[in-house]
Design a protein around this motif. Structure first.
Motif, PDB file in Angstrom:
ATOM      1  N   LEU A 103     -24.721 -19.618  23.997  1.00 15.74           N
ATOM      2  CA  LEU A 103     -24.527 -20.979  24.501  1.00 15.74           C
ATOM      3  C   LEU A 103     -25.401 -21.210  25.741  1.00 15.74           C
ATOM      4  CD1 LEU A 103     -22.286 -23.262  23.754  1.00 15.74           C
ATOM      5  CD2 LEU A 103     -21.355 -22.659  25.982  1.00 15.74           C
ATOM      6  N   ARG A 106     -23.820 -24.574  31.072  1.00 19.88           N
ATOM      7  CA  ARG A 106     -23.745 -25.991  31.439  1.00 19.88           C
ATOM      8  C   ARG A 106     -23.531 -26.165  32.948  1.00 19.88           C
ATOM      9  NH1 ARG A 106     -24.224 -25.760  26.149  1.00 19.88           N
ATOM     10  NH2 ARG A 106     -22.816 -26.923  24.785  1.00 19.88           N
ATOM     11  N   ASN A 224     -15.563 -18.650  30.569  1.00 20.14           N
ATOM     12  CA  ASN A 224     -15.816 -19.932  29.934  1.00 20.14           C
ATOM     13  C   ASN A 224     -15.670 -19.649  28.446  1.00 20.14           C
ATOM     14  OD1 ASN A 224     -16.693 -22.369  28.916  1.00 20.14           O
ATOM     15  ND2 ASN A 224     -18.858 -21.910  29.232  1.00 20.14           N
ATOM     16  N   PRO A 225     -14.445 -19.712  27.946  1.00 21.72           N
ATOM     17  CA  PRO A 225     -14.202 -19.290  26.559  1.00 21.72           C
ATOM     18  C   PRO A 225     -14.573 -20.405  25.583  1.00 21.72           C
ATOM     19  CG  PRO A 225     -12.172 -20.091  27.516  1.00 21.72           C
ATOM     20  CD  PRO A 225     -13.240 -20.231  28.585  1.00 21.72           C
ATOM     21  N   PRO A 226     -14.657 -20.092  24.292  1.00 24.41           N
ATOM     22  CA  PRO A 226     -14.763 -21.191  23.338  1.00 24.41           C
ATOM     23  C   PRO A 226     -13.469 -22.013  23.410  1.00 24.41           C
ATOM     24  CG  PRO A 226     -14.471 -19.093  22.189  1.00 24.41           C
ATOM     25  CD  PRO A 226     -14.607 -18.784  23.642  1.00 24.41           C
ATOM     26  N   TYR A 227     -13.565 -23.304  23.674  1.00 23.45           N
ATOM     27  CA  TYR A 227     -12.332 -24.089  23.812  1.00 23.45           C
ATOM     28  C   TYR A 227     -12.334 -25.400  23.025  1.00 23.45           C
ATOM     29  CZ  TYR A 227     -14.959 -26.233  27.766  1.00 23.45           C
ATOM     30  OH  TYR A 227     -15.899 -26.834  28.560  1.00 23.45           O
ATOM     31  N   VAL A 228     -13.331 -25.592  22.191  1.00 26.87           N
ATOM     32  CA  VAL A 228     -13.365 -26.813  21.384  1.00 26.87           C
ATOM     33  C   VAL A 228     -12.433 -26.625  20.177  1.00 26.87           C
ATOM     34  CG1 VAL A 228     -14.858 -28.362  20.055  1.00 26.87           C
ATOM     35  CG2 VAL A 228     -15.751 -27.232  22.111  1.00 26.87           C
ATOM     36  N   ALA A 248     -19.210 -19.532  20.159  1.00 28.48           N
ATOM     37  CA  ALA A 248     -19.113 -19.777  21.603  1.00 28.48           C
ATOM     38  C   ALA A 248     -18.380 -21.084  21.896  1.00 28.48           C
ATOM     39  CB  ALA A 248     -20.500 -19.817  22.221  1.00 28.48           C
ATOM     40  N   LEU A 249     -18.121 -21.859  20.848  1.00 29.95           N
ATOM     41  CA  LEU A 249     -17.534 -23.195  21.022  1.00 29.95           C
ATOM     42  C   LEU A 249     -16.138 -23.313  20.426  1.00 29.95           C
ATOM     43  CD1 LEU A 249     -20.735 -25.070  19.833  1.00 29.95           C
ATOM     44  CD2 LEU A 249     -19.813 -25.214  22.165  1.00 29.95           C
TER      45      LEU A 249
HETATM   46  N1  GLN Z   1     -18.633 -27.715  27.241  1.00 31.30           N
HETATM   47  C1  GLN Z   1     -19.068 -27.207  25.970  1.00 31.30           C
HETATM   48  C2  GLN Z   1     -19.475 -28.335  25.069  1.00 31.30           C
HETATM   49  O1  GLN Z   1     -18.666 -29.067  24.561  1.00 31.30           O
HETATM   50  C3  GLN Z   1     -18.021 -26.349  25.339  1.00 31.30           C
HETATM   51  C4  GLN Z   1     -18.127 -25.020  25.907  1.00 31.30           C
HETATM   52  C5  GLN Z   1     -17.034 -24.113  25.489  1.00 31.30           C
HETATM   53  O2  GLN Z   1     -16.353 -24.241  24.477  1.00 31.30           O
HETATM   54  N2  GLN Z   1     -16.839 -23.175  26.296  1.00 31.30           N
HETATM   55  O3  GLN Z   1     -20.624 -28.549  24.870  1.00 31.30           O
END
Ligand code: GLN
Length: 318
Positions: A103, A106, A224-228, A248-249
């Motif tokens: 990833l 950001r 910063n884990p995958p959090y979507v 990663a998402l």
């Molecule tokens: N902020 C990221 C995005 O939506 C998501 C990153 C994450 O899941 N750690 O592009």
């Protein structure tokens, strides 16, 4: 834009005209900051710096330059991230690699490091024991024991882990990822910085907490884990959805799978004076508060907002 000469050949366009043309194309394709991106694409294709471009806008584009530029613009119009085209991304004080393997870090994650940095400095100022004087990379305390050991869960290309060492926030970092490709990128970034002795990269085979050693106690745990949410992946920007690693998402059905695993095992690996720092999805604040309840061993939990005003960061203390 190009004027035809009386001899049947045409003047190549100026850099200025090309810049305007590309900016218009990007804008028509729905790409934001089209002017800035057009400038960066030209600088990349022509191997020049931004100030050189602004000083040479009247110059005419050569055929070889036009070809390189056309290839670059095609990639961007196919929604390849600008950072992948440039091959690099700036993260805090570092310039790191950017490609499909991990990833792209950001700005929110830069803010997460800022929060950790401020917390560490406040702790040091208050004279608390575990996170004392912020040491220089590689420096050891008088007792010879590393002063502050951090854990970065899901390090990707290593942005957080490398910054923690580079900024003197942690003396040593254990950085985990399940993706071999991401770890390879992290290794390259680490090598470029010469942090082989201070950043320990480890592959997660089965679970996060089997990858750390039972006796390892951390002053900081950060992720910063995958959090979507899985269901929200199709709605992501094409740059993200089609070009960045899904693992990663994608945080599972509620986007909370990785966060749950980190919180569940993290408490007993954290020193009493330590803290857990997480980046979370904008709507995950309530769920994070619920997971970090006092009866689960977390006495302090604070949610901070990102620069867009969205709940984005968790600081939790035992
Ligand atoms: N902020 C990221 C995005 O939506 C998501 C990153 C994450 O899941 N750690 O592009």
């Amino acid at each position: 834009m190009s004027r035809t000469t009386g001899m049947g050949t045409s003047h190549p366009p100026t850099r200025r005209a090309v810049l305007e043309g590309i900016a218009a194309e990007l804008e028509a394709a729905g790409i934001e900051s089209s002017r800035l991106e057009a400038e960066r694409l030209i600088c990349h294709a022509l191997r020049i710096r931004r100030h050189e471009l602004s000083l040479s806008l009247a110059e005419r584009i050569r055929a070889t330059e036009a070809l390189a530029l056309a290839r670059t613009v095609v990639r961007r119009l196919a929604r390849e991230p600008l950072q992948h085209i440039e091959g690099t991304v700036e993260f805090r004080d570092l310039v790191l690699r950017a490609d499909r393997r991990a990833l792209i870090p950001r700005p929110e994650t830069e803010q997460l490091v800022e929060i950790i940095s401020a917390w560490t400095r406040a702790k040091a100022a208050a004279g608390t024991t575990e996170v004392r004087r912020v040491p220089r990379p590689g420096q050891r305390s008088v007792t010879g024991r590393p002063v502050s050991l951090a854990l970065d869960v899901g390090t990707g290309g290593g942005a957080i882990a490398l910054s923690l060492v580079q900024e003197g926030i942690a003396t040593r970092v254990v950085a985990l990822d399940s993706s071999l490709a991401a770890l390879e990128q992290a290794r390259e970034n680490r090598e470029a910085l010469g942090f082989e002795d201070t950043v320990d990269l480890r592959r997660v085979e089965r679970s996060i907490w089997e990858t750390t050693r039972p006796h390892e106690q951390f002053d900081l745990i950060v992720s910063n884990p995958p959090y979507v949410r899985s269901g929200a992946i199709p709605e992501l920007a094409p740059e993200v959805r089609d070009h960045e690693p899904r693992e990663a998402l994608d945080g599972g059905r509620e986007g909370l799978d990785a966060i749950r695993e980190i919180v569940r095992g993290g408490r007993e690996r954290l020193r009493e004076e330590g803290a857990l720092f997480l980046e979370i999805g904008a709507d995950q604040g309530p769920a994070a508060r619920d997971l970090l309840k006092p009866e689960r061993g977390w006495r302090g939990v604070e949610i901070r907002r990102d620069l867009a005003g969205k709940e984005r960061f968790v600081i939790a203390t035992p």
